[in-house]
Write an enzyme that holds these catalytic residues in place. Structure first.
Site, PDB file in Angstrom:
ATOM      1  CE1 TYR A   1      38.634  40.437  39.262  1.00 38.29           C
ATOM      2  CE2 TYR A   1      39.995  39.784  41.137  1.00 38.29           C
ATOM      3  CZ  TYR A   1      39.625  39.644  39.804  1.00 38.29           C
ATOM      4  OH  TYR A   1      40.246  38.698  39.025  1.00 38.29           O
TER       5      TYR A   1
ATOM      6  CB  SER B   1      41.289  36.199  42.240  1.00 32.23           C
ATOM      7  OG  SER B   1      42.376  36.980  42.725  1.00 32.23           O
TER       8      SER B   1
END
Length: 254
Positions: free
Chosen positions: A159, A146
């Site tokens: 995350y 990400s």
């Protein structure tokens, strides 16, 4: 029988980014094994789309959070490889399946942390370990990270930490699997309009406009912006690309 037909296994291939990855790979001439967690009908619809492109495909159920289920999963993969593709190995693994939990560092619970660990890090770690027994030499692995490992956005501490772990793992996998000529790279999408994380990027107009304003190309990403990059990494055009983090964010937060 086509001798050089390559096969890619895409986890979480029934929707969102995974679906676009599977379709992009099929457009490159690869056959597809895709996994789904619960939405079998959606997965079968993607299989039909791939078949319409002239490629073979099969959907198999998998919960990446349950590492104890991986042995049975790969038994099912072995059966599908034989019956659908008339082979016993596949070539590329795309570790795409995942969830997003939006929670601040201060309020993240152990349950949320463990769920993210199991799905985003432990799952792909041991799934890949077991996949190697049924992968051909000379293929590749694409992990998914990400943009949030490079820049911070409140609410994604846990995350993004798991994705940072995947980026480190990618380099170790590339090093250790080099003797099998298996390339390992990681793709880091920026904010994308999907149903991921409750669809906030897609549905929250204020958030959407904010992300567009901090992106050099002036818009939020779309699923089709990502699939082609993953597909490229699973072709001979990328045969010398190894151990790389490739951010696909349109230039967010430069």
């Amino acid at each position: 029988m086509e001798v050089n037909k390559k096969i890619a296994l895409v986890t979480g291939g029934s929707r969102g980014l995974g679906k676009e990855m599977a379709l992009s790979l099929a457009n490159k001439g690869l056959d597809i094994v895709l996994t789904y967690h619960s939405k079998k009908e959606e997965a079968e619809a993607v299989v039909s789309e791939i078949e319409a492109l002239g490629q073979k495909a099969v959907a198999i159920q998998l919960n990446v959070a349950e590492s104890s289920s991986f042995d049975l999963f790969f038994q099912n993969v072995a059966t599908a490889l034989k019956t659908t593709f008339d082979t016993d190995k596949f070539d590329f693994l795309v570790n795409n399946a995942g969830i997003g939990i939006h929670e601040s560092f201060l309020t993240t619970t152990e349950q949320q942390f463990d769920e993210l660990t199991n799905i985003q890090f432990k799952g792909p770690y041991f799934l890949t370990q077991k996949a190697l027994a049924v992968m051909n030499d000379g293929g590749g692995i694409v992990n998914i990270s990400s943009g949030l490992t490079r820049f911070s956005f409140p609410g994604y501490a846990a995350y993004a930490s798991m994705k940072g772990a995947m980026e480190t793992l990618t380099k170790y996998q590339a090093k250790e699997l080099g003797e099998r000529k298996i390339r390992v790279n990681i793709v880091a999408p920026g904010a994308i309009e999907t149903d991921f994380g409750g669809g906030a990027v897609r549905d929250n107009e204020q958030l959407n406009q904010f992300i567009a304003s901090v992106t050099a190309l002036g818009r939020v990403g779309l699923p089709e912006d990502i699939g082609g990059v993953v597909a490229f990494l699973c072709t001979d055009d990328a045969k010398w690309v190894n151990a790389q983090r490739i951010e696909v964010s349109g230039g967010m937060n430069l």
